[in-house]
Structure formats: structure tokens, C-alpha cells
Design an enzyme around this catalytic site. Structure first.
Site, mmCIF file in Angstrom:
data_model
loop_
_atom_site.group_PDB
_atom_site.id
_atom_site.type_symbol
_atom_site.label_atom_id
_atom_site.label_comp_id
_atom_site.label_asym_id
_atom_site.label_seq_id
_atom_site.Cartn_x
_atom_site.Cartn_y
_atom_site.Cartn_z
ATOM 1 N N SER A 167 0.825 -1.216 0.000
ATOM 2 C CA SER A 167 0.000 0.000 0.000
ATOM 3 C C SER A 167 0.860 1.268 0.000
ATOM 4 C CB SER A 167 -0.894 -0.008 1.240
ATOM 5 O OG SER A 167 -1.485 1.253 1.418
ATOM 6 N N ASN A 168 0.642 2.102 -0.994
ATOM 7 C CA ASN A 168 1.305 3.416 -1.014
ATOM 8 C C ASN A 168 0.682 4.325 0.026
ATOM 9 O OD1 ASN A 168 3.046 3.098 -3.467
ATOM 10 N ND2 ASN A 168 1.042 2.617 -4.341
#
Ligand SMILES: Cc1ncc(COP(=O)(O)O)c(C=O)c1O
Length: 332
Positions: free
Chosen positions: A75-76
């Protein structure tokens, strides 16, 4: 109307709007521009910086001492929330889910660097399960006398979407109000909601085209409209936006988090033509959609296209094996 909402400075704005003439030529487009939101800064850049600027006002004003959020293993959003929390001297907890991993790489490595405490749901990235794990953790922290602030998956709320209403204002100042097709990656829908509402307000001749990397088109339309309603209420504006106005394509997503051949090709071609890094989970898939839609005549090759580059480059390192056989290295 946007001015009345306080923001905490997290993103380097405005991000550049850059011409991509070689990639445009390869894809047969008359003009292709990249809105470089991969350059927002905040530990590697990406769209979440614009969204988090609004959330962190509530976090600081509300006296919260720990931030919890969730997402896939790469996840960014989790990585950038962790960076923002550290920048503002807050503790950070992450609930991540997905295929088990052997190494901390890419975004996960950065999460570790920020000393985020992580609870990992092995082989499970169901939104409901991630949310439940997050709420349970928040309860535990409250029992310990802490004050946790929970940011939902992807940081997508009506408030955070204002970051992309603002981005469209910024884009209108860079591009003007001419006819244009704006293409972007859609995950948890906050960016898409902001872009659609922002276009209605600031770029009325823009056609907004979303490419899903996870949810079905139907689920995206419903969620995006909900978020748009929330943002409209906050801004006290009411342009008409209906479910059928939302243009979204679901055919390029494959399985969330797993590269597709077309996405990989887009990543490689874009890097070689423009020196711009897309990623295999988000923007590469969206770019593969843009190319295919243009080839099928669904995107007009004679009208300029702006690709909103929403970032995500750290995850490329977690997929090193995908590129090993391409290396032209002579050991001397
Ligand atoms: C690189 C990148 N692009 C696009 C998106 C999608 O944004 P949203 O969740 O607001 O739809 C994300 C979300 O995580 C992302 O990390």
C-alpha cells in the site's frame, strides 16, 4: 470555497504537467501529458499526500496520539500515512493484508523504516477484514488510554477527496479549460471522486476516464458518487453528477496486487520512452487501459490526454523478479 478548509503542508504543489511526446507517438496519441503527482514528495510521492493534508488537520486539532490505517502489503497509502505521522510526531500502526512475503521490500520496507507497528493478515486483503482488524486495534489502544485516529482504506473520504478537487483547480491553471481527456487509476475512489467534482467546477470540457485496479465498475460508480456527495456537502456546491456520468473501465485490473502482462508492458515502454516510472499494481494497469482504449477508439487520439500519475513507484522494487531476465549487465 476550498480556501475555508485548512490543510497541513505535506505535498509539494503544484506538481508539474509534463509533455510525453515519445510515448504519445508510440501510442498514436496527438498529445499526451503527465500530471506528475508522483512528485508530491512525502517519502516517495503519490496521490495520497494531497488527501492526507486534510485528514491530518483533524488529527492534530483533535489531539490524537496514534494513527491507524490499512491497505494491501504494498500500500502506497500506508507508506505515505506512516511518513506523514512521523513528520508530525505521531505514532503509526498499520493493518496490511495480502500474499505472504519473504522480504520487506518496496513500500513495506519503508513502513518498517518509519517504525510502523504492523499487523499482517496473511492471504487476506478483504476490505471488511482489514477494517475489522483496524477497529479492534483501535479499541485495544483506547483501553490502554491512547487516542487513535482511524483513516479508512486508501484514505478515501469526502474530506480527503477535496485534495483532488484542488488538484483539478491546479490543473486548470496549467492546462486551461480546453477539451481534454483525463485518465486516472481508481482504487478506493477518493481520487476519482475529487477529480470528477473538480472537473465539474474548474475544467468543464474535461472528460474524466477512470481505470479500476481492484473493484468492479458498478461498485466504483456507487462508492464514487457517495464520496462526491460528501465532498459537495462540505464545499456547499451542487453541480449535477449522476451515476451514468461516471466513466470507469474494469477490464484492466486482473487480480489486485498481481501484475498483468499489459500493465508490465506499459511500465517498461513508459520508462524507456519518457524516463517515467509507473508501477505494476496501480498506474501501469491504468496506462495499459489508456493504450487499449485509444486503440479501440474509445479514447479520441486527436484530443489531448492527461494521465494523472498517482505515484506508487516504491512497489516496483518488490517485483524485481519480473525484470531480472531483462538485465543487460556485463560483469567485468
Ligand atoms: C499509486 C496509486 N495510484 C492510484 C491509487 C488509487 O487512488 P484511490 O484509492 O484514491 O482510488 C492508489 C491508491 O492506493 C495508489 O497508491
Amino acid at each position: 470555497m476550498l480556501e475555508k478548509f485548512e490543510r497541513i503542508h505535506l505535498a509539494n504543489l503544484p506538481t508539474p504537467l509534463e509533455d510525453a511526446p515519445r510515448f504519445a507517438n508510440e501510442t498514436g496519441l496527438s498529445k499526451l501529458l503527465f500530471k506528475r503527482d508522483d512528485l508530491t514528495g512525502l517519502a516517495g510521492g503519490g496521490n495520497k499526500a494531497r488527501k492526507l493534508e486534510f485528514d491530518f488537520v483533524n488529527i492534530i486539532k483533535g489531539g490524537y496520539d496514534v494513527v491507524i490505517t490499512t491497505g494491501g502489503v504494498q500500500s502506497n497509502h500506508a507508506r505515505m500515512t506512516a511518513a506523514a505521522a512521523r513528520k508530525l510526531n505521531l505514532d503509526i500502526k498499520l493493518v496490511l493484508g495480502g500474499a505472504d512475503f519473504k522480504k520487506c521490500q518496496g513500500n513495506l520496507l519503508l513502513d518498517v523504516l518509519f517504525d510502523a507497528e504492523i499487523r499482517f493478515l496473511i492471504d487476506d486483503d478483504e476490505n471488511d477484514h482489514l477494517n475489522a482488524a483496524m477497529e479492534k486495534w483501535a479499541d485495544e489502544l483506547r483501553e490502554q488510554g491512547r487516542k487513535p485516529y482511524v483513516i479508512p482504506i486508501g484514505g478515501s473520504t469526502g474530506l480527503a477527496a477535496l485534495g483532488y478537487v484542488n488538484a483539478m483547480k491546479e490543473l486548470s491553471e496549467q492546462f486551461g479549460q480546453g477539451k481534454v481527456q483525463v485518465v486516472l487509476t481508481v482504487g478506493s475512489c477518493g481520487t476519482f471522486a475529487g477529480v470528477i467534482l473538480g472537473a465539474k467546477l474548474f475544467m468543464p470540457n474535461a472528460r474524466i476516464i477512470g481505470v479500476s485496479v481492484s473493484r468492479t465498475a458498478e461498485a466504483i460508480k456507487t462508492r464514487t458518487l457517495e464520496l462526491i456527495k460528501e465532498s459537495k456537502n462540505l464545499l456547499e456546491v451542487n453541480p449535477e453528477i449522476k451515476l451514468d456520468d461516471i466513466e470507469i473501465y474494469e477490464d484492466y485490473r486482473g487480480t489486485y496486487g498481481i501484475p498483468t502482462e499489459a500493465g508490465k508492458k506499459a511500465v517498461i515502454d513508459c520508462a524507456r520512452a519518457e524516463g517515467i516510472i509507473l508501477d505494476l499494481v496501480y498506474t501501469g494497469k491504468a496506462m495499459s487501459g489508456l493504450i487499449d482504449l485509444a486503440n479501440k477508439g474509445k479514447i479520441d487520439k486527436n484530443v489531448p490526454v492527461i494521465f494523472v500519475h498517482t505515484g506508487g513507484f516504491p512497489s516496483i522494487f518488490s517485483f524485481a523478479d519480473e525484470f531480472n531476465d531483462m538485465a543487460k549487465i556485463t560483469k567485468m
